[in-house]
Design a protein around this motif. Structure first.
Motif, PDB file in Angstrom:
ATOM      1  N   TRP A 105       0.829  -1.210   0.000  1.00 50.49           N
ATOM      2  CA  TRP A 105       0.000   0.000   0.000  1.00 50.49           C
ATOM      3  C   TRP A 105       0.860   1.256   0.000  1.00 50.49           C
ATOM      4  N   LEU A 106       1.998   1.215   0.731  1.00 49.58           N
ATOM      5  CA  LEU A 106       2.888   2.363   0.774  1.00 49.58           C
ATOM      6  C   LEU A 106       3.624   2.517  -0.559  1.00 49.58           C
ATOM      7  N   ALA A 107       4.010   1.396  -1.152  1.00 47.15           N
ATOM      8  CA  ALA A 107       4.677   1.445  -2.456  1.00 47.15           C
ATOM      9  C   ALA A 107       3.762   2.075  -3.503  1.00 47.15           C
ATOM     10  N   VAL A 108       2.495   1.690  -3.500  1.00 45.02           N
ATOM     11  CA  VAL A 108       1.546   2.240  -4.457  1.00 45.02           C
ATOM     12  C   VAL A 108       1.345   3.734  -4.215  1.00 45.02           C
ATOM     13  N   ALA A 109       1.237   4.124  -2.940  1.00 41.97           N
ATOM     14  CA  ALA A 109       1.047   5.539  -2.621  1.00 41.97           C
ATOM     15  C   ALA A 109       2.230   6.382  -3.091  1.00 41.97           C
ATOM     16  N   LEU A 110       3.448   5.890  -2.877  1.00 40.00           N
ATOM     17  CA  LEU A 110       4.640   6.629  -3.323  1.00 40.00           C
ATOM     18  C   LEU A 110       4.735   6.637  -4.851  1.00 40.00           C
ATOM     19  N   LYS A 111       4.362   5.521  -5.474  1.00 38.23           N
ATOM     20  CA  LYS A 111       4.405   5.438  -6.936  1.00 38.23           C
ATOM     21  C   LYS A 111       3.449   6.447  -7.568  1.00 38.23           C
ATOM     22  N   ILE A 112       2.251   6.541  -7.031  1.00 37.13           N
ATOM     23  CA  ILE A 112       1.253   7.468  -7.568  1.00 37.13           C
ATOM     24  C   ILE A 112       1.745   8.911  -7.488  1.00 37.13           C
ATOM     25  N   ARG A 113       2.538   9.199  -6.458  1.00 37.84           N
ATOM     26  CA  ARG A 113       3.078  10.546  -6.276  1.00 37.84           C
ATOM     27  C   ARG A 113       4.402  10.763  -7.006  1.00 37.84           C
ATOM     28  N   GLY A 114       4.840   9.749  -7.753  1.00 42.35           N
ATOM     29  CA  GLY A 114       6.075   9.871  -8.510  1.00 42.35           C
ATOM     30  C   GLY A 114       7.324   9.856  -7.661  1.00 42.35           C
ATOM     31  N   LYS A 115       7.253   9.231  -6.491  1.00 41.04           N
ATOM     32  CA  LYS A 115       8.372   9.229  -5.551  1.00 41.04           C
ATOM     33  C   LYS A 115       9.240   7.976  -5.627  1.00 41.04           C
ATOM     34  N   CYS A 116       8.858   7.002  -6.432  1.00 45.55           N
ATOM     35  CA  CYS A 116       9.637   5.763  -6.479  1.00 45.55           C
ATOM     36  C   CYS A 116       9.262   4.964  -7.719  1.00 45.55           C
ATOM     37  N   THR A 117      10.045   3.940  -7.977  1.00 49.46           N
ATOM     38  CA  THR A 117       9.654   2.866  -8.883  1.00 49.46           C
ATOM     39  C   THR A 117       9.506   1.600  -8.051  1.00 49.46           C
ATOM     40  N   ILE A 118       8.687   0.688  -8.528  1.00 53.17           N
ATOM     41  CA  ILE A 118       8.462  -0.570  -7.811  1.00 53.17           C
ATOM     42  C   ILE A 118       9.109  -1.702  -8.587  1.00 53.17           C
ATOM     43  N   ARG A 119       9.918  -2.485  -7.906  1.00 56.46           N
ATOM     44  CA  ARG A 119      10.559  -3.623  -8.552  1.00 56.46           C
ATOM     45  C   ARG A 119       9.589  -4.784  -8.632  1.00 56.46           C
ATOM     46  N   SER A 120       9.398  -5.266  -9.831  1.00 57.37           N
ATOM     47  CA  SER A 120       8.495  -6.389 -10.027  1.00 57.37           C
ATOM     48  C   SER A 120       9.041  -7.627  -9.306  1.00 57.37           C
ATOM     49  N   PRO A 121       8.197  -8.331  -8.539  1.00 58.70           N
ATOM     50  CA  PRO A 121       8.660  -9.549  -7.851  1.00 58.70           C
ATOM     51  C   PRO A 121       9.204 -10.580  -8.836  1.00 58.70           C
ATOM     52  N   GLU A 122      10.137 -11.394  -8.379  1.00 54.97           N
ATOM     53  CA  GLU A 122      10.754 -12.398  -9.250  1.00 54.97           C
ATOM     54  C   GLU A 122       9.724 -13.353  -9.840  1.00 54.97           C
TER      55      GLU A 122
ATOM     56  N   ASP B  45      -2.091  -2.261 -12.230  1.00 56.29           N
ATOM     57  CA  ASP B  45      -2.945  -1.072 -12.267  1.00 56.29           C
ATOM     58  C   ASP B  45      -2.169   0.208 -11.974  1.00 56.29           C
ATOM     59  N   HIS B  46      -1.197   0.131 -11.037  1.00 58.67           N
ATOM     60  CA  HIS B  46      -0.558   1.352 -10.536  1.00 58.67           C
ATOM     61  C   HIS B  46       0.920   1.478 -10.896  1.00 58.67           C
ATOM     62  N   ALA B  47       1.539   0.388 -11.344  1.00 65.00           N
ATOM     63  CA  ALA B  47       2.970   0.444 -11.665  1.00 65.00           C
ATOM     64  C   ALA B  47       3.246  -0.294 -12.967  1.00 65.00           C
ATOM     65  N   ARG B  48       2.380  -0.081 -13.938  1.00 65.65           N
ATOM     66  CA  ARG B  48       2.478  -0.800 -15.206  1.00 65.65           C
ATOM     67  C   ARG B  48       3.829  -0.602 -15.884  1.00 65.65           C
ATOM     68  N   ASP B  49       4.347   0.618 -15.783  1.00 64.50           N
ATOM     69  CA  ASP B  49       5.612   0.918 -16.457  1.00 64.50           C
ATOM     70  C   ASP B  49       6.811   0.279 -15.771  1.00 64.50           C
ATOM     71  N   ASP B  50       6.615  -0.278 -14.566  1.00 64.56           N
ATOM     72  CA  ASP B  50       7.706  -0.926 -13.844  1.00 64.56           C
ATOM     73  C   ASP B  50       7.745  -2.437 -14.060  1.00 64.56           C
ATOM     74  N   ILE B  51       6.763  -2.977 -14.769  1.00 66.60           N
ATOM     75  CA  ILE B  51       6.665  -4.422 -14.961  1.00 66.60           C
ATOM     76  C   ILE B  51       7.062  -4.771 -16.399  1.00 66.60           C
ATOM     77  N   PRO B  52       8.154  -5.489 -16.592  1.00 62.68           N
ATOM     78  CA  PRO B  52       8.536  -5.906 -17.955  1.00 62.68           C
ATOM     79  C   PRO B  52       7.461  -6.800 -18.569  1.00 62.68           C
ATOM     80  N   ASP B  53       7.143  -6.561 -19.833  1.00 58.42           N
ATOM     81  CA  ASP B  53       6.154  -7.370 -20.552  1.00 58.42           C
ATOM     82  C   ASP B  53       4.844  -7.479 -19.782  1.00 58.42           C
ATOM     83  N   VAL B  54       4.333  -6.328 -19.343  1.00 56.21           N
ATOM     84  CA  VAL B  54       3.198  -6.319 -18.424  1.00 56.21           C
ATOM     85  C   VAL B  54       1.968  -7.014 -19.012  1.00 56.21           C
ATOM     86  N   TYR B  55       1.709  -6.853 -20.295  1.00 56.98           N
ATOM     87  CA  TYR B  55       0.516  -7.468 -20.875  1.00 56.98           C
ATOM     88  C   TYR B  55       0.641  -8.985 -20.940  1.00 56.98           C
ATOM     89  N   MET B  56       1.833  -9.481 -21.234  1.00 55.71           N
ATOM     90  CA  MET B  56       2.056 -10.921 -21.218  1.00 55.71           C
ATOM     91  C   MET B  56       1.941 -11.468 -19.792  1.00 55.71           C
TER      92      MET B  56
END
Length: 205
Positions: A58-75, A112-123
């Motif tokens: 929840w905190l990662a999403v809140a910071l992402k929405i505010r442009g304060k971080c990127t989220i690393r996609s889980p392995e 939904d909130h960090a699409r640009d941080d997920i490689p091949d998000v649609y796949m």
């Protein structure tokens, strides 16, 4: 024995299950400097630019929405890993592959909130949806084997959403057997309840 009204109170909506998933930890890479946050659920930080740290989803999403971080996609959310999981799920009719307990909710929130941080998000989204459908079919098939001598069921590696989906049907079926002491199987109309539960738990797209 709990009544049917008590049973419905024990079920969670999609939004409630997603809320519980927001406490799962993920890794972020801040782009700002900030002192530690001292919260009821724990202490997080300090936050320094380009230094990865663990925070609740929840905190990662809140910071992402505010442009304060990127989220690393889980392995486990890589195309390679999900493809392996999907193949294994299809090749084993009675076993569930180990995935995070909230894999459905985590993947939805991140896409939904960090699409640009997920490689091949649609796949990734397509693979997760396929995995979810295969696993739900297994749950439904397993529940259809319940009979009057069933005292318990063991479904290893179920996720939160899958367990929530199955709970209502399992309890209702066992209550019916014990109440009527009948060897007959649950009618087909009852087994379709699990499919309706699956559709309602998909939540908003």
């Amino acid at each position: 024995m709990a009544g049917q009204s008590d049973l419905h109170l024990s079920l969670f909506s999609f939004q409630e299950v997603e809320f519980l998933a927001e406490d799962e930890m993920v890794e972020i890479v801040p782009n700002m400097r900030m002192y530690p946050l001292h919260l009821i659920c724990g202490d997080f930080g300090p936050f320094r630019p380009q230094i990865a740290t663990q925070v609740p989803l929840w905190l990662a999403v809140a910071l992402k929405i505010r442009g304060k971080c990127t989220i690393r996609s889980p392995e486990w959310m890589s195309v390679e890993k999900l493809t392996q999981v999907l193949e294994a799920e299809r090749n084993t009719s009675r076993e569930f592959q180990p995935l995070p307990f909230h894999y459905v909710e985590i993947s939805r929130l991140l896409s939904d909130h960090a699409r640009d941080d997920i490689p091949d998000v649609y796949m990734v989204r397509s693979l997760i949806e396929d995995i979810r459908n295969v696993r739900f079919d297994k749950v439904e098939t397993g529940l259809q084997t319940i009979h009057e001598r069933t005292h318990a069921m063991k479904l290893k590696n179920l996720s939160a959403m899958e367990a929530n989906m199955a709970r209502e049907f399992v309890v209702r079926a066992l209550q019916a057997f014990y109440k009527h002491d009948s060897p007959e199987m649950i009618s087909q109309s009852d087994t379709t309840a699990i499919r309706r539960r699956q559709e309602s738990d998909h939540g908003p797209k």
